[in-house]
Design a protein around this motif. Structure first.
Motif, PDB file in Angstrom:
ATOM      1  N   LYS A 299       4.937 -44.214 -27.111  1.00 52.00           N
ATOM      2  CA  LYS A 299       3.723 -43.216 -27.954  1.00 52.00           C
ATOM      3  C   LYS A 299       3.126 -43.536 -27.436  1.00 52.00           C
ATOM      4  CE  LYS A 299       7.403 -41.367 -29.685  1.00 52.00           C
ATOM      5  NZ  LYS A 299       8.009 -40.534 -29.606  1.00 52.00           N
ATOM      6  N   GLN A 300       2.947 -44.815 -27.326  1.00 54.52           N
ATOM      7  CA  GLN A 300       1.322 -45.023 -27.226  1.00 54.52           C
ATOM      8  C   GLN A 300       0.869 -46.534 -25.816  1.00 54.52           C
ATOM      9  OE1 GLN A 300      -1.905 -44.569 -30.784  1.00 54.52           O
ATOM     10  NE2 GLN A 300      -0.721 -46.457 -30.842  1.00 54.52           N
ATOM     11  N   LEU A 301       0.141 -46.680 -25.561  1.00 51.64           N
ATOM     12  CA  LEU A 301       0.090 -47.933 -24.198  1.00 51.64           C
ATOM     13  C   LEU A 301      -1.189 -47.995 -23.809  1.00 51.64           C
ATOM     14  CD1 LEU A 301       1.761 -48.601 -21.231  1.00 51.64           C
ATOM     15  CD2 LEU A 301       0.268 -46.675 -20.341  1.00 51.64           C
ATOM     16  N   ILE A 302      -1.116 -49.552 -23.702  1.00 47.02           N
ATOM     17  CA  ILE A 302      -2.148 -50.426 -23.692  1.00 47.02           C
ATOM     18  C   ILE A 302      -2.404 -51.055 -22.605  1.00 47.02           C
ATOM     19  CG2 ILE A 302      -4.279 -52.136 -24.475  1.00 47.02           C
ATOM     20  CD1 ILE A 302      -3.195 -51.454 -27.531  1.00 47.02           C
ATOM     21  N   LEU A 303      -2.782 -50.824 -22.019  1.00 44.67           N
ATOM     22  CA  LEU A 303      -2.910 -51.880 -20.500  1.00 44.67           C
ATOM     23  C   LEU A 303      -4.363 -52.767 -20.158  1.00 44.67           C
ATOM     24  CD1 LEU A 303      -2.316 -48.791 -18.108  1.00 44.67           C
ATOM     25  CD2 LEU A 303      -0.728 -50.667 -19.250  1.00 44.67           C
ATOM     26  N   TRP A 304      -3.627 -54.126 -19.993  1.00 44.34           N
ATOM     27  CA  TRP A 304      -4.369 -55.078 -20.164  1.00 44.34           C
ATOM     28  C   TRP A 304      -5.068 -56.071 -18.553  1.00 44.34           C
ATOM     29  CZ3 TRP A 304      -2.713 -58.706 -25.074  1.00 44.34           C
ATOM     30  CH2 TRP A 304      -2.528 -58.480 -25.507  1.00 44.34           C
ATOM     31  N   SER A 305      -5.498 -55.870 -17.461  1.00 43.56           N
ATOM     32  CA  SER A 305      -5.938 -55.946 -16.183  1.00 43.56           C
ATOM     33  C   SER A 305      -4.722 -55.783 -15.894  1.00 43.56           C
ATOM     34  CB  SER A 305      -6.099 -57.577 -16.805  1.00 43.56           C
ATOM     35  OG  SER A 305      -7.904 -58.065 -17.001  1.00 43.56           O
ATOM     36  N   PRO A 306      -4.426 -54.299 -15.810  1.00 44.58           N
ATOM     37  CA  PRO A 306      -2.799 -54.279 -15.001  1.00 44.58           C
ATOM     38  C   PRO A 306      -2.986 -53.868 -13.221  1.00 44.58           C
ATOM     39  CG  PRO A 306      -4.299 -52.429 -15.797  1.00 44.58           C
ATOM     40  CD  PRO A 306      -4.855 -53.619 -16.426  1.00 44.58           C
ATOM     41  N   VAL A 307      -1.990 -54.351 -12.527  1.00 48.15           N
ATOM     42  CA  VAL A 307      -1.853 -54.361 -11.871  1.00 48.15           C
ATOM     43  C   VAL A 307      -1.552 -53.086 -11.930  1.00 48.15           C
ATOM     44  CG1 VAL A 307       0.407 -54.542 -10.492  1.00 48.15           C
ATOM     45  CG2 VAL A 307      -0.216 -56.834 -11.527  1.00 48.15           C
TER      46      VAL A 307
ATOM     47  N   THR B  51      15.218 -49.767 -26.757  1.00 42.12           N
ATOM     48  CA  THR B  51      16.907 -49.449 -27.284  1.00 42.12           C
ATOM     49  C   THR B  51      17.212 -50.763 -28.566  1.00 42.12           C
ATOM     50  OG1 THR B  51      17.595 -48.377 -25.874  1.00 42.12           O
ATOM     51  CG2 THR B  51      19.189 -49.359 -27.174  1.00 42.12           C
ATOM     52  N   TYR B  52      17.138 -51.361 -27.583  1.00 43.72           N
ATOM     53  CA  TYR B  52      16.888 -52.536 -30.017  1.00 43.72           C
ATOM     54  C   TYR B  52      16.129 -52.525 -30.605  1.00 43.72           C
ATOM     55  CZ  TYR B  52      16.726 -56.630 -32.300  1.00 43.72           C
ATOM     56  OH  TYR B  52      16.695 -58.025 -33.225  1.00 43.72           O
ATOM     57  N   LEU B  53      15.317 -51.994 -30.472  1.00 42.15           N
ATOM     58  CA  LEU B  53      14.200 -52.078 -31.257  1.00 42.15           C
ATOM     59  C   LEU B  53      14.036 -50.720 -32.434  1.00 42.15           C
ATOM     60  CD1 LEU B  53      10.854 -53.516 -28.980  1.00 42.15           C
ATOM     61  CD2 LEU B  53      12.333 -54.503 -31.181  1.00 42.15           C
ATOM     62  N   GLY B  54      14.730 -50.156 -31.669  1.00 33.81           N
ATOM     63  CA  GLY B  54      15.437 -48.645 -32.390  1.00 33.81           C
ATOM     64  C   GLY B  54      16.273 -49.091 -32.948  1.00 33.81           C
ATOM     65  N   SER B  55      17.098 -50.238 -33.316  1.00 34.47           N
ATOM     66  CA  SER B  55      18.299 -50.428 -34.323  1.00 34.47           C
ATOM     67  C   SER B  55      17.326 -52.057 -35.290  1.00 34.47           C
ATOM     68  CB  SER B  55      18.630 -51.603 -33.879  1.00 34.47           C
ATOM     69  OG  SER B  55      19.140 -52.802 -33.384  1.00 34.47           O
ATOM     70  N   VAL B  56      16.114 -52.046 -35.193  1.00 36.63           N
ATOM     71  CA  VAL B  56      15.520 -52.553 -35.994  1.00 36.63           C
ATOM     72  C   VAL B  56      14.713 -52.111 -37.548  1.00 36.63           C
ATOM     73  CG1 VAL B  56      13.647 -54.708 -36.398  1.00 36.63           C
ATOM     74  CG2 VAL B  56      14.936 -54.165 -34.414  1.00 36.63           C
ATOM     75  N   ARG B  57      15.058 -53.314 -38.444  1.00 38.51           N
ATOM     76  CA  ARG B  57      15.017 -51.855 -39.599  1.00 38.51           C
ATOM     77  C   ARG B  57      13.218 -52.002 -40.425  1.00 38.51           C
ATOM     78  NH1 ARG B  57      18.811 -52.911 -44.862  1.00 38.51           N
ATOM     79  NH2 ARG B  57      17.405 -51.518 -45.468  1.00 38.51           N
ATOM     80  N   GLY B  58      12.466 -51.135 -40.704  1.00 39.37           N
ATOM     81  CA  GLY B  58      11.683 -50.965 -40.976  1.00 39.37           C
ATOM     82  C   GLY B  58      10.136 -50.782 -40.005  1.00 39.37           C
ATOM     83  N   ILE B  59      10.873 -50.575 -38.793  1.00 38.37           N
ATOM     84  CA  ILE B  59      10.219 -50.332 -37.532  1.00 38.37           C
ATOM     85  C   ILE B  59       9.772 -48.660 -38.006  1.00 38.37           C
ATOM     86  CG2 ILE B  59       9.728 -50.360 -34.543  1.00 38.37           C
ATOM     87  CD1 ILE B  59       9.583 -52.672 -36.581  1.00 38.37           C
ATOM     88  N   ASP B  60       8.607 -48.399 -37.523  1.00 40.17           N
ATOM     89  CA  ASP B  60       8.167 -46.653 -37.318  1.00 40.17           C
ATOM     90  C   ASP B  60       8.519 -47.043 -35.944  1.00 40.17           C
ATOM     91  OD1 ASP B  60       7.256 -44.289 -37.493  1.00 40.17           O
ATOM     92  OD2 ASP B  60       5.835 -44.193 -38.647  1.00 40.17           O
ATOM     93  N   GLN B  61       9.721 -45.777 -35.523  1.00 36.90           N
ATOM     94  CA  GLN B  61       9.718 -45.376 -34.357  1.00 36.90           C
ATOM     95  C   GLN B  61       8.552 -44.490 -33.714  1.00 36.90           C
ATOM     96  OE1 GLN B  61      12.542 -47.215 -32.689  1.00 36.90           O
ATOM     97  NE2 GLN B  61      12.580 -47.828 -34.445  1.00 36.90           N
ATOM     98  N   ARG B  62       8.193 -43.993 -34.703  1.00 40.48           N
ATOM     99  CA  ARG B  62       6.535 -43.179 -34.585  1.00 40.48           C
ATOM    100  C   ARG B  62       5.905 -43.468 -33.773  1.00 40.48           C
ATOM    101  NH1 ARG B  62       5.784 -39.462 -39.689  1.00 40.48           N
ATOM    102  NH2 ARG B  62       5.681 -41.704 -40.249  1.00 40.48           N
TER     103      ARG B  62
ATOM    104  N   ILE C  25       6.817 -50.233 -40.344  1.00 40.26           N
ATOM    105  CA  ILE C  25       5.717 -50.779 -39.408  1.00 40.26           C
ATOM    106  C   ILE C  25       5.442 -49.957 -38.410  1.00 40.26           C
ATOM    107  CG2 ILE C  25       5.242 -52.115 -41.534  1.00 40.26           C
ATOM    108  CD1 ILE C  25       6.890 -54.296 -39.204  1.00 40.26           C
ATOM    109  N   PRO C  26       3.771 -49.958 -37.935  1.00 39.27           N
ATOM    110  CA  PRO C  26       3.944 -49.591 -36.082  1.00 39.27           C
ATOM    111  C   PRO C  26       4.348 -51.139 -35.239  1.00 39.27           C
ATOM    112  CG  PRO C  26       1.908 -50.330 -37.305  1.00 39.27           C
ATOM    113  CD  PRO C  26       2.959 -49.756 -38.183  1.00 39.27           C
ATOM    114  N   LEU C  27       4.590 -50.918 -34.174  1.00 37.35           N
ATOM    115  CA  LEU C  27       5.201 -51.767 -33.494  1.00 37.35           C
ATOM    116  C   LEU C  27       4.398 -52.083 -32.221  1.00 37.35           C
ATOM    117  CD1 LEU C  27       7.563 -54.227 -33.514  1.00 37.35           C
ATOM    118  CD2 LEU C  27       8.426 -52.875 -31.540  1.00 37.35           C
TER     119      LEU C  27
END
Length: 267
Positions: free
Chosen positions: A130-138, A94-105, A28-30
């Protein structure tokens, strides 16, 4: 499904929450949420909790966490710097890279307010994003944050070395460190798709930053054009159900139509 996670980063343990859809047939995407100045993984009016539930219901994984000195994490805000927060985000990725089921792409960084600056700086230097979303960013960390603190607080920090801001101790080191970072310029080094949504009636962070970010990102070569969106009448934290709905719906619409999402759905 929600699971509470503790991640070691330097001398501190960071408190996080991993949300995964109940049913999934493939990786899944994260979305990794990054909170703002004196914020937490819960968010104002539970913004990040609501966002996590919204996106997991639509097939996304979500991770939200507290920086050190915030929320339930170790540390004190007197020790916080933007530089340290950048290191903490990298440790979380780095931690999220070890979570099974996460699509690292398909790891998308979503930053709100000061978290938008942190997200931009991280995406610019970490190819795992891989992607970036900014909400009212500084966009200008020192100017934006001292504008929120006010001249009295800035004067006291200069004179005494720190200031008690609503129960958070803001240090002179924190302010000096802010001057080192220029996230709008840094965003140009990010090579992936990006999107910006700003509150049109933002009372804390200039909505003009949305255009500045888009202009910077659009100076890149061979990347999809970046557009900014505005949510009419919304305040900085999108503090109504209608503002939240529009924020989440617009973010999802962009995610579903992004080049990364398209290329993966066609394979």
């Amino acid at each position: 499904m929600q699971k509470m996670i503790t991640i070691r980063s330097g001398e501190h343990h960071l408190s996080g929450a991993l949300h995964l859809p109940h049913y999934k047939k493939e990786d899944i995407p994260l979305l990794l949420f990054v909170h703002g100045f004196v914020g937490s993984k819960v968010g104002e009016h539970r913004l990040f909790v609501k966002a996590a539930r919204y996106f997991t219901e639509r097939g996304y994984g979500v991770f939200r966490f507290d920086f050190s000195g915030c929320g339930e994490s170790d540390g004190d805000y007197a020790e916080v710097t933007l530089t340290n927060q950048l290191n903490e985000v990298r440790d979380v990725v780095t931690y999220l890279g070890s979570v099974r089921g996460i699509d690292q792409r398909r790891i998308t960084l979503v930053g709100h307010s000061m978290g938008g600056a942190v997200a931009s700086l991280t995406a610019a230097s970490d190819t795992r994003i891989k992607q970036l979303i900014l909400w009212s960013p500084v966009g200008m960390p020192y100017e934006d944050i001292t504008g929120i603190l006010g001249p009295k607080a800035v004067h006291e920090i200069t004179r005494k070395g720190s200031y008690d801001y609503h129960g958070f101790m803001i240090s002179q080191t924190f302010l000096k460190d802010l001057k080192k970072h220029q996230p709008i310029e840094a965003a140009r080094s990010f090579t992936g798709p990006a999107h910006i949504i700003h509150a049109k009636a933002d009372e804390q962070i200039p909505k003009e930053h949305a255009v500045r970010y888009a202009n910077s990102l659009n100076k890149r070569v061979d990347t999809k054009q970046v557009f900014e969106q505005y949510i009419d009448k919304a305040d900085h934290t999108f503090s109504s159900y209608s503002f939240e709905d529009e924020l989440f719906d617009n973010s999802l619409a962009w995610l579903e139509g992004s080049p990364v999402g398209k290329s993966l759905s066609q394979t």
